[in-house]
Structures are given as structure tokens and as C-alpha cells.
Design a protein around this motif. Structure first.
Motif, short mmCIF file in Angstrom:
data_model
loop_
_atom_site.label_atom_id
_atom_site.label_comp_id
_atom_site.label_asym_id
_atom_site.label_seq_id
_atom_site.Cartn_x
_atom_site.Cartn_y
_atom_site.Cartn_z
N LEU A 57 0.82 -1.14 -0.01
CA LEU A 57 -0.05 0.05 0.01
C LEU A 57 0.61 1.22 0.10
CD1 LEU A 57 -2.51 1.12 0.06
CD2 LEU A 57 -2.51 1.48 2.60
N ASN A 60 2.10 2.01 -3.41
CA ASN A 60 0.95 2.42 -4.18
C ASN A 60 0.47 3.88 -3.92
OD1 ASN A 60 1.06 -0.18 -5.77
ND2 ASN A 60 -0.26 -0.85 -4.42
N VAL A 61 0.82 4.24 -2.72
CA VAL A 61 0.19 5.59 -2.52
C VAL A 61 1.04 6.56 -2.97
CG1 VAL A 61 -0.56 7.05 -0.43
CG2 VAL A 61 -1.22 4.75 -0.53
N THR A 84 1.57 7.16 6.41
CA THR A 84 2.21 5.77 6.11
C THR A 84 3.51 5.81 6.50
OG1 THR A 84 2.89 6.42 3.59
CG2 THR A 84 0.58 5.59 3.94
N MET A 108 -8.86 5.12 4.93
CA MET A 108 -8.05 4.59 4.11
C MET A 108 -8.54 4.14 2.54
SD MET A 108 -4.57 4.81 3.66
CE MET A 108 -3.92 4.87 2.28
N ASN A 109 -9.59 3.37 2.45
CA ASN A 109 -10.09 3.07 1.32
C ASN A 109 -10.71 4.02 0.33
OD1 ASN A 109 -9.53 0.35 1.54
ND2 ASN A 109 -11.37 -0.08 2.58
N LYS A 112 -7.42 6.32 -0.57
CA LYS A 112 -6.62 5.65 -1.75
C LYS A 112 -7.45 5.71 -3.16
CE LYS A 112 -3.89 2.49 -3.55
NZ LYS A 112 -3.80 2.94 -4.73
N ASP A 116 -5.68 8.04 -6.24
CA ASP A 116 -5.43 7.40 -7.68
C ASP A 116 -5.87 8.33 -8.57
OD1 ASP A 116 -4.45 4.97 -6.44
OD2 ASP A 116 -6.52 4.21 -6.72
#
Length: 164
Positions: A57, A60-61, A84, A108-109, A112, A116
């Protein structure tokens, strides 16, 4: 005297256990992970899944840390925070405009998904960053105060501020 000492010890131990059990409501325990084609973990028995998810994660962030605060004339505020860095991930959203408070995995979901959509980099102009963040987060442009602190993956720290 002995009874008093035992009572103090018991109360202290109970308070410690209570504090330890509370935990951090902003902690991200099950971060979203983007699956990579062909990637499996079937042969690695001793791998800590939480550590893998947190590492994936974090990679990816786009930001190690993201702190957004937007204040409006009516006294309402929108804030979103993701951290993070370190061993624990934290995320929270305080949306007084829509009356929502979201913490941990749920925050967080949601964040995220927004991250993106963000395309700005450390070299993007402040005005473009502010415009893009307001658009992606679906926030009203009639704010009083906008503040965003970002720690990019490469270690660069940037602060974006605008007051109307």
C-alpha cells in the motif's frame, strides 16, 4: 498499609489495561492492496501478510503523508489525513460539510480512491494543486482557508496554503 498498596497496584494495572485495549481508531489494519498479475504467496509460509499489505500500500500511495484542511465561512471544515510513515498506517476523514467522520480502514479505502485520481507532483504549481485537490475531493471552491501538507515518496515536503 498492605491493603492500600494492593488497591493502588490494582487500580494502576486496570487503568493500563484499559488504555492498551482502546487502541488507535485511525489505525489502518487492512489496507487496500492492488493485486499484481501473476503474483502469489503460496510458497511463503512465514510471511507476515499485514507487513506485505502495508508495504504494498505504501508503495502504491503517492504520498507518505497527506494532511488536508479546508475551512469554510460557516465554520465547517473538511480534513483528510493519511500517514504511511513508520510501522503503523493511519487515516482519517472529518467532513463537517456532510456530517461524516471516517477512520482507519474505511478512511484509507476512500482516500486511496481519491489519491489514484490525483496527478500533481512536487513540481506542479500551487494553484494547480489546490484546484485539482478541490475537484477530486469534490469540495466547494468558496473556502476561507486551504492548507495541504504533503510528503512525497521521494522525501520532498511541500506545503500549499491559500486564504481568501
Amino acid at each position: 498499609m498492605m491493603k492500600k498498596s494492593l488497591k493502588v497496584l490494582f487500580v494502576s494495572a486496570a487503568a493500563f489495561l484499559l488504555l492498551a485495549a482502546c487502541g488507535n481508531k485511525n489505525a489502518v489494519n487492512n489496507p487496500p492492496v492492488e493485486e499484481k498479475a501473476g503474483q502469489t504467496n503460496s510458497g511463503n509460509v512465514n510471511v507476515d501478510q499485514d507487513q506485505i499489505q502495508n508495504t504494498e500500500l505504501a508503495s502504491n500511495v503517492k504520498f507518505k503523508e497527506f494532511e488536508l484542511d479546508v475551512e469554510y465561512a460557516d465554520g465547517k471544515e473538511y480534513s483528510a489525513d493519511v500517514d504511511t510513515m513508520g510501522s503503523d498506517m493511519e487515516a482519517s476523514i472529518k467532513d463537517e460539510v456532510n456530517g461524516e467522520r471516517i477512520y482507519g480502514d474505511d478512511a484509507m479505502n476512500q482516500l486511496k480512491t481519491k489519491f489514484d485520481q490525483l496527478t500533481f507532483t512536487k513540481d506542479t504549481s500551487d494553484n494547480e494543486v489546490i484546484k485539482e485537490v478541490l475537484q477530486v475531493f469534490k469540495l466547494d471552491e468558496n473556502y476561507q482557508d486551504f492548507e495541504l501538507d504533503v510528503h512525497f515518496d521521494d522525501g520532498t515536503k511541500k506545503e500549499y496554503k491559500h486564504r481568501k
